[in-house]
Design a protein around this motif. Sequence first.
Motif, PDB file in Angstrom:
ATOM      1  N   UNK A   1      36.546  32.815  44.600  1.00  0.00           N
ATOM      2  CA  UNK A   1      36.901  33.970  43.785  1.00  0.00           C
ATOM      3  C   UNK A   1      35.926  35.103  44.112  1.00  0.00           C
ATOM      4  N   UNK A   2      36.438  36.232  44.582  1.00  0.00           N
ATOM      5  CA  UNK A   2      35.546  37.364  44.874  1.00  0.00           C
ATOM      6  C   UNK A   2      34.946  37.909  43.577  1.00  0.00           C
ATOM      7  N   UNK A   3      33.634  38.238  43.624  1.00  0.00           N
ATOM      8  CA  UNK A   3      32.947  38.708  42.417  1.00  0.00           C
ATOM      9  C   UNK A   3      33.642  39.919  41.794  1.00  0.00           C
ATOM     10  N   UNK A   4      34.129  40.795  42.673  1.00  0.00           N
ATOM     11  CA  UNK A   4      34.726  42.036  42.175  1.00  0.00           C
ATOM     12  C   UNK A   4      36.028  41.784  41.417  1.00  0.00           C
ATOM     13  N   UNK A   5      36.677  40.610  41.684  1.00  0.00           N
ATOM     14  CA  UNK A   5      37.966  40.359  41.037  1.00  0.00           C
ATOM     15  C   UNK A   5      37.881  39.223  40.022  1.00  0.00           C
ATOM     16  N   UNK A   6      36.643  38.957  39.563  1.00  0.00           N
ATOM     17  CA  UNK A   6      36.445  37.830  38.649  1.00  0.00           C
ATOM     18  C   UNK A   6      37.355  37.895  37.424  1.00  0.00           C
ATOM     19  N   UNK A   7      37.433  39.066  36.822  1.00  0.00           N
ATOM     20  CA  UNK A   7      38.191  39.176  35.572  1.00  0.00           C
ATOM     21  C   UNK A   7      39.644  38.775  35.755  1.00  0.00           C
ATOM     22  N   UNK A   8      40.216  39.131  36.915  1.00  0.00           N
ATOM     23  CA  UNK A   8      41.631  38.835  37.129  1.00  0.00           C
ATOM     24  C   UNK A   8      41.836  37.431  37.677  1.00  0.00           C
ATOM     25  N   UNK A   9      40.962  37.026  38.606  1.00  0.00           N
ATOM     26  CA  UNK A   9      41.275  35.796  39.339  1.00  0.00           C
ATOM     27  C   UNK A   9      40.552  34.551  38.857  1.00  0.00           C
ATOM     28  N   UNK A  10      39.424  34.738  38.182  1.00  0.00           N
ATOM     29  CA  UNK A  10      38.733  33.546  37.691  1.00  0.00           C
ATOM     30  C   UNK A  10      39.562  32.784  36.644  1.00  0.00           C
ATOM     31  N   UNK A  11      40.188  33.482  35.673  1.00  0.00           N
ATOM     32  CA  UNK A  11      41.010  32.732  34.700  1.00  0.00           C
ATOM     33  C   UNK A  11      42.119  31.917  35.358  1.00  0.00           C
ATOM     34  N   UNK A  12      42.757  32.493  36.388  1.00  0.00           N
ATOM     35  CA  UNK A  12      43.823  31.760  37.091  1.00  0.00           C
ATOM     36  C   UNK A  12      43.253  30.492  37.720  1.00  0.00           C
ATOM     37  N   UNK A  13      42.119  30.673  38.426  1.00  0.00           N
ATOM     38  CA  UNK A  13      41.490  29.523  39.084  1.00  0.00           C
ATOM     39  C   UNK A  13      41.065  28.481  38.051  1.00  0.00           C
TER      40      UNK A  13
END
Lengths: 439, 239
Positions: B106-118
């Motif tokens: 998960x790229x740090x810059x996109x944590x808010x969007x992609x971390x929950x999905x992961x």
Amino acid sequence: MSDILLYGSLALFTFMQVFATLIAIKVFLLIQSNGKSIIPELIAALSLSVLTVLLQCFAVGDLAVLVVQSVCIAVFALYYYLHDRQKVLLYVFFYTVVLTFLDFAALIISGFVSGDYMVLLMSKEEYGGIQIIFLFGVRFLFLLFALAIHKKSDFSQKQIHKAFGYAGVLGLFSMIALSQQKVIDIPADTVFVWLIFFVIIIVVFILLNMRTQIELEKEIAYMREMEKELLEREYATLNNAYSINARMFHDFQNHAGVLRELLNKANYDEAVTYLNDLSEPLETVSSTTWTGNETIDYLINSKLVAADTGQIRTEINVEFPRRTNIRANDLCAILGNLLDNALEACREVSNKDDRFIELTIRRINNMLIIRLRNSADRKPIIDEKGLQSTKTGSGVHGWGIKSVQTAADRYDGIMKMDYSNHIFQAVVSLSFEGVEIKE
Amino acid sequence: MIRIAICDDELSSIKSNEVLLQRCLSENKILAEINTYSRSDALLYDVMEDKFYYDLILLDIEMPNVSGMELAEKIKPHLPNIKIIFITSHIEYAIDAFELSIFRYVPKTECDARLPVALNDALRLIQIEVDKIYTVSNNARLEKVLYKDILYIQRDGKNAAISSPTGMIKVRKSLQQVYEELNTQEFIYIDRGIIVNIIHVMKIKDSTAFLKSGDIFPISRRHLQEVKEKINTYWGEIL
């Protein structure tokens, strides 16, 4: 010999031979869905032996009884196994011949053993203990053989045909051997009939083998043709997309020139308008990275554009591992066809708010799972050839699904399709392996 | 209860990731114990020396002393079923086909969007069979084995034998009886005499099932198509 003994042995013999025959036919037809249970066969064999005894009571001739038995076996096999009619009849015929021959051979051998050289001319009522034992032995061995192959029951069609061919050759040779001996007198026409039977069996199974081979080759040729067509279609789409890109790049020089000119003259308003006009065609080709493979990413992106045009909501959730043995063109065939189907189904959904496509690709262990869900107004017709297009007369569709299956086959995978609550779902599962790439 | 670790050298990242994680857990109604580490060597020590168990680790790649990559490499033998979500300031990461423990980048810059999905995806997989226990009573002695630890069950004469990483447990019951008692769709027959746990099937190749443990079993012709279909359906639903 007393009647009771005669009827008893008749019933036992019939039961054994019919039971063995049914089991063997089941194995040879490669029936798997009915599982290992042999109770229906047992019941059929029991009832047929009762019928045989009844027929014997009414003094029906031996040949007629044999015919009745064969017909009953054939009817049972046809209705219970629901299999290719020709094959069932062929196997039944084959078994009748083999069993009669085994009886014949058993009688001759018993003749050698007992010194009863006129054994072939005896009527059934005249058989002594030795003959009964031999006839019983033959059936017993036959039943053992059938049960043994049923236990293994892991044969290919080809192996079975081969076995039949060998059996025919073996029969032919043993018949020739029997005809050469002088101890027991075998009528010349009996020998002749048997020889002809075995030659027929050999020829039939050679023909069968050839038919299987030809069918296999036809299928391969068909798949090749289909693959070629599909590849051409995908490449044409991609090529088209690339040429749009190339044209845009070419135009870029001109646009830059115009903009430079406008800015030099400090004509800012006009420059902004020019840029706004430009950004419109630029939007149509996005370059989002989904899988890291350019071709596949382009395919997904171009289908996304098509979805956008059709006012279809999309949700793409792709995770694709690097360095797998999954080839880009196989994945293109799978995704391209599934997405095309989804787009077509979505466009037919009357309520535009309901139109959606959801693509999920995930790696689980060493497997790649591809799931595509989309809205669909009606249930697609799925038969053994695959998905039938809702548009009549478009053959490309059935082919498309078949090529998804072919691609999946390469990775020991399968595709499953499902439809419920106006949602169509296709799941493809593939097994992959890591590939070392030297850098 | 599942156990999760967050390891990052920046306290602010730990805080924000923990908030996201808590939200995902409560949305999925999952109870979990969360430990946070600001030093990667502390996490490494806990796992290697003190035998801490984790189901999931959120790991920053760029860290002083022991980098996220090294850490993942070192703990893999100790936690074979671990799922690691790497958080990185680079965008150019794709998971390697050989790499099993790395669940996602998960790229740090996109944590808010992609971390929950992961996180949702990982939690869903971790939740499989998480609390189910199969109890075997042998000679008045009870043995318990977690469903998720069962690799395969083999026919052993008239009885059955359950294989797990810790060893083999014999059950005085027929294979079919055990199969019926387990009663979940994760367990499938690949042969008359063997049941395997779908979650441990790495792949199917040439009518052979390869298990995570390295065990290899031939699939009988009779079962092959059904096995493939069951795997397809199972993962198709969970995805």
